[in-house]
Design a protein around this motif. Structure first.
Motif, PDB file in Angstrom:
ATOM      1  N   LYS A  13       0.642  -0.992   0.109  1.00 27.86           N
ATOM      2  CA  LYS A  13      -0.126  -0.123   0.339  1.00 27.86           C
ATOM      3  C   LYS A  13       0.722   1.427   0.362  1.00 27.86           C
ATOM      4  O   LYS A  13       0.686   2.250  -1.171  1.00 27.86           O
ATOM      5  CB  LYS A  13      -1.075   0.423   0.996  1.00 27.86           C
ATOM      6  CG  LYS A  13      -1.680  -1.543   1.389  1.00 27.86           C
ATOM      7  CD  LYS A  13      -3.304  -0.950  -0.264  1.00 27.86           C
ATOM      8  CE  LYS A  13      -3.837   0.024  -0.095  1.00 27.86           C
ATOM      9  NZ  LYS A  13      -4.708   0.304  -0.994  1.00 27.86           N
ATOM     10  N   ALA A  65       1.486   3.785  -3.235  1.00 22.98           N
ATOM     11  CA  ALA A  65       0.783   5.678  -2.750  1.00 22.98           C
ATOM     12  C   ALA A  65       2.027   6.430  -3.191  1.00 22.98           C
ATOM     13  O   ALA A  65       1.576   7.166  -3.889  1.00 22.98           O
ATOM     14  CB  ALA A  65       0.558   5.562  -1.066  1.00 22.98           C
ATOM     15  N   ARG A  97       2.120   6.382  -6.762  1.00 29.89           N
ATOM     16  CA  ARG A  97       0.817   8.000  -7.321  1.00 29.89           C
ATOM     17  C   ARG A  97       0.852   8.573  -7.611  1.00 29.89           C
ATOM     18  O   ARG A  97       0.299   9.425  -8.337  1.00 29.89           O
ATOM     19  CB  ARG A  97      -0.999   7.017  -6.808  1.00 29.89           C
ATOM     20  CG  ARG A  97      -1.438   6.339  -7.001  1.00 29.89           C
ATOM     21  CD  ARG A  97      -3.208   6.053  -6.173  1.00 29.89           C
ATOM     22  NE  ARG A  97      -2.486   5.809  -4.879  1.00 29.89           N
ATOM     23  CZ  ARG A  97      -2.703   5.113  -4.350  1.00 29.89           C
ATOM     24  NH1 ARG A  97      -2.508   3.766  -4.782  1.00 29.89           N
ATOM     25  NH2 ARG A  97      -2.449   4.700  -2.771  1.00 29.89           N
TER      26      ARG A  97
END
Length: 403
Positions: free
Chosen positions: A350, A354, A357
């Protein structure tokens, strides 16, 4: 006969603890629609198994571990076409973490149930009891200790009596540091031979500061050597019954509070675990074994037998509760192959995505567990080695209950 019964029951308790841990994983996985292929207790050769639905249940020869095989736990896990849409790695991160934490939550729940059972029956240590060091009397300080453990004769007043401390006084602090128990007071004073300390003393509701010069004395340590310690010549007033039984409703809060204390103790035990392994290894070769050294399932089962032999069933259940808490906390250590290691990988995925992104990049997909295999094998080998050392110590130099 009582000892053998205790050994058998505690061994069953350990096996049940492991079984429930794995059942925690399995239950959450099924609740979230994942497929559980196998649910096994133990390792080594298979003793027996049966299949119901999509799951094969089994028992292996050495019931000291277990596993719950969920389809697609990692992206490297081979899947059948039927299992492909049910793969665990395809699920949202919170679902994967929930499954991985299911065993930990189950052990915590079992530990709480055991504590609650003791709280409403035999009783648990009262979390509200006042253990502030209270003086029962004062005496002179023996300057030395004989090899047999007895103290050499002394005369006159000790430092506490000379400073005006009397029976009934409550010593609440040393040099401003709060003292919560008499043992804490003793250990603090022992570390200050020859020093002048300031005791905070409460008498008849009035608090005052008292300067006391700590006497120097020699005592015999655990290995038979002489050490210099401090003493002020006070004895502890009886605390009374520290155990209290509770009703069904009030027992819930008391159990939760006591569980918090047990958790804190377990955390401290885990922190000190690595430093105690050399002592355990030395005990295998005849060195004296510390009473607070780690024990394996062999040692714990032996102690369980001794407790049963003495009909101390409440302590027996509390040991099982402690075992469940230890298993829960140990499994959250963020190293593979422990549950915490798998959770750490999910969280890393995760965090990694992140960051990607923010850089305008797509998700990198599931982690490749093949890169973690060297670490997994190393940790597993280390755990196995430590486990064998502790088992060896429990066989040749076991910890026995006092008395």
């Amino acid at each position: 006969m009582g000892y053998l019964l205790g050994v058998i029951l505690f061994a069953l308790g350990i096996a049940l603890t492991i079984a429930l841990h794995e059942a925690g994983h399995m239950g959450v996985a099924r609740l979230l629609g994942m497929r559980v292929r196998r649910y096994f207790i133990g390792f080594g050769p298979t003793v027996g198994q049966f299949t119901r639905g999509h799951t094969t249940y089994g028992l292996k020869a050495v019931p000291l571990g277990g596993f719950c095989d969920i389809a697609g736990m990692t992206a490297n896990d081979p899947l059948t076409p039927e299992e492909e849409p049910l793969a665990m790695w395809r699920r949202p991160a919170w679902q994967r973490i929930a499954v991985l934490a299911g065993g930990v939550v189950m052990n915590i729940f079992v530990g709480l149930v055991l504590i609650y059972t003791v709280a409403v029956s035999a009783g648990i240590p009262d979390p509200d009891i006042d253990l502030t060091p209270t003086v029962d009397g004062t005496a002179c300080v023996a300057p030395a200790q004989n090899p047999d453990g007895s103290l050499v004769p002394c005369s006159g007043e000790g430092p506490a009596a000379e400073a005006g401390i009397t029976a009934g006084d409550r010593i609440t602090a040393v040099d401003g540091r709060p003292m919560h128990t008499f043992i804490e007071l003793r250990d603090t004073v022992m570390a200050k031979p020859g020093e002048t300390v300031e005791l905070t003393v409460e008498r008849d509701g009035i608090t005052r500061e008292v300067a006391v010069t700590v006497a120097e004395a020699t005592r015999i340590d655990a290995v038979g050597g002489e050490v210099t310690v401090g003493a002020i010549g006070v004895s502890r007033a009886p605390v009374g019954n520290v155990f209290r039984s509770y009703g069904p409703v009030e027992g819930i809060g008391a159990s939760l509070r006591f569980a918090g204390l047990m958790f804190s103790g377990t955390v401290e035990g885990l922190k000190s675990f690595p430093a105690k392994i050399p002592g355990v290894a030395a005990a295998v070769f005849g060195e004296e074994r510390a009473q607070d050294s780690p024990v394996s399932v062999v040692g714990a089962t032996r102690i369980g037998g001794e407790l049963a032999e003495r009909s101390e069933w409440a302590t027996f259940l509390m040991m099982l509760a402690s075992l469940n808490f230890f298993l829960a906390l140990f499994n959250v250590v963020p190293l593979p192959p422990l549950d915490g290691g798998h959770i750490a990988v999910v969280l890393w995925e995760k965090l990694r995505d992140a960051v990607r992104r923010l850089r305008g990049l797509p998700s990198a997909g599931p982690a490749d567990y093949r890169g973690l295999m060297p670490l997994t094998y190393t940790v597993a080998a280390l755990l196995l080695t430590v486990g064998m050392v502790v088992i060896a110590a429990d066989v040749v130099n076991p910890i026995r209950l006092p008395g």
